[in-house]
Design an enzyme around this catalytic site. Structure first.
Site, short mmCIF file in Angstrom:
data_model
loop_
_atom_site.label_atom_id
_atom_site.label_comp_id
_atom_site.label_asym_id
_atom_site.label_seq_id
_atom_site.Cartn_x
_atom_site.Cartn_y
_atom_site.Cartn_z
N ARG A 160 -39.06 72.62 53.92
CA ARG A 160 -38.24 72.04 54.97
C ARG A 160 -37.45 70.85 54.40
O ARG A 160 -37.96 70.11 53.56
CB ARG A 160 -39.11 71.52 56.12
CG ARG A 160 -39.68 72.61 57.00
CD ARG A 160 -40.43 72.03 58.18
NE ARG A 160 -41.64 71.35 57.78
CZ ARG A 160 -41.79 70.05 57.65
NH1 ARG A 160 -40.76 69.23 57.91
NH2 ARG A 160 -42.92 69.52 57.28
N GLY B 97 -38.56 79.47 55.44
CA GLY B 97 -39.21 79.60 56.75
C GLY B 97 -38.96 78.46 57.72
O GLY B 97 -38.37 78.66 58.78
N GLY B 98 -39.39 77.26 57.35
CA GLY B 98 -39.31 76.13 58.27
C GLY B 98 -37.89 75.76 58.67
O GLY B 98 -37.66 75.15 59.71
N HIS C 80 -47.90 69.88 67.37
CA HIS C 80 -48.16 70.42 66.03
C HIS C 80 -49.68 70.52 65.87
O HIS C 80 -50.28 69.71 65.15
CB HIS C 80 -47.55 69.46 65.00
CG HIS C 80 -47.38 70.02 63.63
ND1 HIS C 80 -47.19 69.22 62.52
CD2 HIS C 80 -47.37 71.29 63.17
CE1 HIS C 80 -47.07 69.98 61.45
NE2 HIS C 80 -47.17 71.24 61.81
N SER D 98 -48.25 68.58 58.08
CA SER D 98 -48.06 69.82 57.33
C SER D 98 -48.90 69.81 56.05
O SER D 98 -48.97 68.80 55.35
CB SER D 98 -46.59 69.95 56.94
OG SER D 98 -45.79 69.80 58.09
N LYS E 88 -54.70 72.45 58.59
CA LYS E 88 -54.79 73.05 59.94
C LYS E 88 -55.24 74.51 59.84
O LYS E 88 -56.09 74.96 60.58
CB LYS E 88 -53.44 72.98 60.66
CG LYS E 88 -53.18 71.63 61.30
CD LYS E 88 -52.06 71.65 62.32
CE LYS E 88 -50.72 72.05 61.75
NZ LYS E 88 -50.26 71.19 60.64
N ASN F 195 -56.97 75.92 57.53
CA ASN F 195 -58.38 75.99 57.12
C ASN F 195 -59.32 75.70 58.28
O ASN F 195 -60.35 76.37 58.44
CB ASN F 195 -58.66 75.02 55.96
CG ASN F 195 -57.98 75.47 54.68
OD1 ASN F 195 -57.72 76.66 54.49
ND2 ASN F 195 -57.68 74.54 53.79
N ASP G 12 -51.01 76.30 63.97
CA ASP G 12 -49.91 75.37 63.70
C ASP G 12 -49.33 74.70 64.96
O ASP G 12 -49.02 73.53 64.92
CB ASP G 12 -48.78 76.10 62.96
CG ASP G 12 -47.77 75.15 62.34
OD1 ASP G 12 -48.19 74.12 61.78
OD2 ASP G 12 -46.56 75.43 62.44
N ARG H 261 -45.95 80.48 50.44
CA ARG H 261 -46.46 80.81 51.78
C ARG H 261 -46.89 82.26 51.91
O ARG H 261 -46.41 83.13 51.19
CB ARG H 261 -45.34 80.56 52.79
CG ARG H 261 -44.88 79.10 52.87
CD ARG H 261 -45.83 78.28 53.69
NE ARG H 261 -45.48 76.87 53.71
CZ ARG H 261 -45.73 76.08 54.76
NH1 ARG H 261 -46.32 76.55 55.84
NH2 ARG H 261 -45.42 74.80 54.72
N PHE I 155 -63.71 71.87 54.44
CA PHE I 155 -63.77 73.31 54.70
C PHE I 155 -64.91 73.66 55.67
O PHE I 155 -64.99 73.08 56.74
CB PHE I 155 -63.84 74.08 53.37
CG PHE I 155 -62.67 73.76 52.47
CD1 PHE I 155 -61.38 74.20 52.80
CD2 PHE I 155 -62.82 72.99 51.32
CE1 PHE I 155 -60.28 73.89 52.00
CE2 PHE I 155 -61.72 72.68 50.51
CZ PHE I 155 -60.46 73.13 50.86
N ASN J 193 -66.79 71.11 57.73
CA ASN J 193 -66.15 70.37 58.83
C ASN J 193 -66.83 70.69 60.17
O ASN J 193 -66.67 69.96 61.14
CB ASN J 193 -64.65 70.68 58.90
CG ASN J 193 -63.91 70.03 57.74
OD1 ASN J 193 -64.37 69.03 57.17
ND2 ASN J 193 -62.78 70.59 57.36
C1 OXD Z 1 -44.98 72.88 58.31
C2 OXD Z 1 -45.27 74.31 58.49
O1 OXD Z 1 -44.17 72.52 57.45
O2 OXD Z 1 -46.10 74.64 59.33
O3 OXD Z 1 -45.57 72.09 59.05
O4 OXD Z 1 -44.64 75.14 57.82
MN MN Z 2 -46.79 72.99 60.56
#
Ligand code: OXD
Ligand code: MN
Length: 586
Positions: A69, A210-211, A238, A260, A264, A266, A285, A376, A505, A508
């Protein structure tokens, strides 16, 4: 019918301006997906992987300049700069449209323009919202197939929806007659990811990543949706969303917001290392939070797929993700092994040699990484073996706890509980984290990232804090005046030698265990200046190689520095920063 004509008109308008060779509407049919993947193979965008090892999966290699991004080219074009606030790049909407108008002129020449009707959230849910992405990238179209509900079924519902979000995307590389295409067209020299919240519109030009290009995700489901949430009384966040069941069979739903590439996915796919516990995944996400008819705060995952970071993912760290991506997955910017399968740094075993993400020869002695650090995987949510049975429920699930976390090598304890909603909002507002490869820019620099929404809030962040506070006021008018409890967590404390204190991991779950006990009022805890902390006697560290002190101790003086820092940060919001939060901080 108003909206159909609106949609028709918009499609015609875009086609007239951008001049594609042809137009294809995404129907959602599996044979269309397969045909588009074949088109991508013929354009050398997709390399099919070994069918035995990784069935129906592909590797895409992006242009090396188009890998993350780009926050400095992401704009919130509200009527006034004040509405976008000090943390967003603002541009006057008329000025931005003028610039884009020039760039969009004929930008799809020689290409197919795909029209993708999509729905964010379960079809038939009153909490879902509709969008249409027009794109000249087949990679984007197939990614949307995996990430989102698309096609004819959506279009039927969209026709009667009160509105839909217009998402226009172009890689910005028109093709002349006979000109050969490149595998990953993009224009990183002319990049614009522009949002027009007042018009419910996004225009993204120049990137295929993607982003920046899957406009359903960050652009719609966070930036535009956060704006919609402000107007309509809900929250676009988010956040991952999971169902957690304890050994007694009691289940609670939890959301967690981390910046990011801070874990998340995991946590969303956690395989508990404590016996009898179960974690089921709804999303990794984005969550949309709203008031249910029963008065509880509920959540849906507006997405329908994962766009996760590959490096570091292994059977050791995230076996559920490894199973999820064992087939029907699109990989972007990972290594290619001689076997025809993919690999990346941190995987359980790496080949001795192969091809790196740039398509160059790679050996285990290479100084360059095989996978780009923000490489990704894209896969459909139903491939997740721990999918929660309510993942597609139109009414969402009731949320019992909200976690805020960041990547902090010191100071911030493993977990603490907010004494009130207000203090919890302050936890979110005070989040800061060391930067990762998910966005272009320096790595490991500490930056404020309130609610992990810094790059994703579609309006003035000061107002956003206020909106979070107002949710509690709203709760008091509801039949059940209950709000989720709020926690701050940090998995990333380091020792002087640079090693992580906390194993993270699957362990948690121990933090979730303490949160469960707190929610059920089964465990005493200690009030401190920074919230409620566990007692040493009641936090389960058995069998771990770390001490309670390493995880929880802190110096008041250091925290004072954190507070001073936050005060400076708040000042930029001026009157938009809620007074009660400042009092809470004091
Ligand atoms: C981010 C993603 O950048 O989820 O947060 O791709
Ligand atoms: Mn994200």
């Amino acid at each position: 019918m108003k909206d159909v004509s609106n949609l028709d008109e918009w499609i015609k308008e875009v086609a007239y301006k951008t001049r594609p060779k042809n137009v294809e509407v995404i129907t959602g049919a599996p044979d269309q997906y397969a045909r588009l993947c074949n088109t991508l193979i013929s354009h050398k965008t997709f390399i099919p992987l070994n069918q035995e090892l990784r069935p129906n999966s592909f590797l895409a290699r992006s242009n090396p300049d188009d890998v993350a991004r780009v926050e400095e080219r992401t704009f919130i074009c509200t009527n006034t700069k004040d509405e976008a606030g000090p943390t967003n790049n603002w541009c006057d909407p008329a000025e931005m449209r003028q610039k884009l108008d020039i760039l969009l002129d004929g930008c799809m020449r020689g290409r197919t323009m795909y029209v993708v009707p999509f729905c964010m959230g379960p079809l038939e849910s009153p909490h879902s919202r509709f969008g249409v992405e027009i794109t000249d990238s087949a990679y984007v179209a197939v990614s949307l197939y995996l990430m989102t509900r698309v096609g004819d079924a959506v279009l039927k519902l969209l026709i009667n929806a009160p509105y839909f979000v217009k998402c226009l995307h172009s890689v910005g590389c028109p093709l002349n007659e006979g000109q050969e295409d490149v595998p990953w067209p993009c224009r990183t020299d002319e990049l614009y990811i522009s949002h027009f919240p007042e018009n419910l519109e996004v225009i993204s030009f120049g990137s295929g990543y993607g982003g920046n290009a899957l406009l359903n995700k960050k652009s719609f489901a966070l930036r535009i949706a956060s704006w919609l949430g402000l107007k309509e009384g809900w929250l676009a966040e988010h956040m991952l969303l999971i169902g957690v069941t304890n050994p007694q069979g009691v289940k609670k739903y939890i959301t967690a917001s981390f910046p990011s590439a801070c874990g998340k996915t995991n946590l969303a796919m956690l395989e508990p290392r404590l016996p009898g516990w179960k974690v089921e995944c709804i999303g990794d996400d984005i969550s949309w939070l709203f008031w249910g008819k029963d008065g509880t705060l509920r959540a849906i995952n507006p997405e329908m797929g994962f766009f996760g970071v590959a490096p570091g993912t292994s059977f050791k760290t995230n076996p559920v993700a490894m199973k999820t991506i064992s087939h029907d997955t699109i990989f972007t910017n990972v290594g290619l092994a001689p076997s025809g399968d993919v690999f990346w740094e941190g995987m359980d075993s790496l080949p001795d040699s192969g091809t790196n993400w740039k398509g160059e020869k790679w050996t285990k002695n290479s100084s360059e990484k095989a996978a780009q650090p923000n490489a990704r995987f894209t896969a459909h949510i139903t491939q997740c073996p721990t999918l929660d049975p309510l993942w597609n429920d139109p009414q969402g699930v009731p949320v019992s706890a909200i976690l805020f976390g960041g990547r902090r090598s010191s100071l911030i304890p493993l977990v603490r509980e907010a004494r009130s909603w207000q203090e919890g909002v302050l936890f979110g507002a005070m989040m800061s984290s060391e930067t990762t490869a998910a966005a272009k820019g320096a790595l490991g620099a500490l930056r404020h990232d309130p609610f992990a929404m810094l790059p994703f809030c579609g309006y003035n962040m000061g107002e956003y804090f206020g909106h979070w506070l107002d949710m509690a006021k709203e709760a008091s008018h509801r039949p059940k005046n209950i709000l989720p409890k709020i926690y701050a967590v940090n998995w990333f404390r380091k020792r002087a030698d640079g090693s992580f204190v906390w194993p993270g991991f699957g362990d948690n779950i121990r933090v979730l265990e303490w949160i469960f006990e707190r929610l059920d009022k089964n465990v005493e805890a200690r009030e401190s200046s920074i919230g409620i902390l566990p007692l040493k006697s009641s936090f389960n560290l058995s069998g771990l190689n770390c001490t309670f002190e390493e995880l929880f101790s802190f110096e008041d003086a250091e925290w004072k520095g954190e507070v001073q820092n936050m005060k400076k940060y708040c000042a930029q919001f001026g009157d938009h920063f809620p007074k009660v939060l400042l009092e809470e901080l004091n």
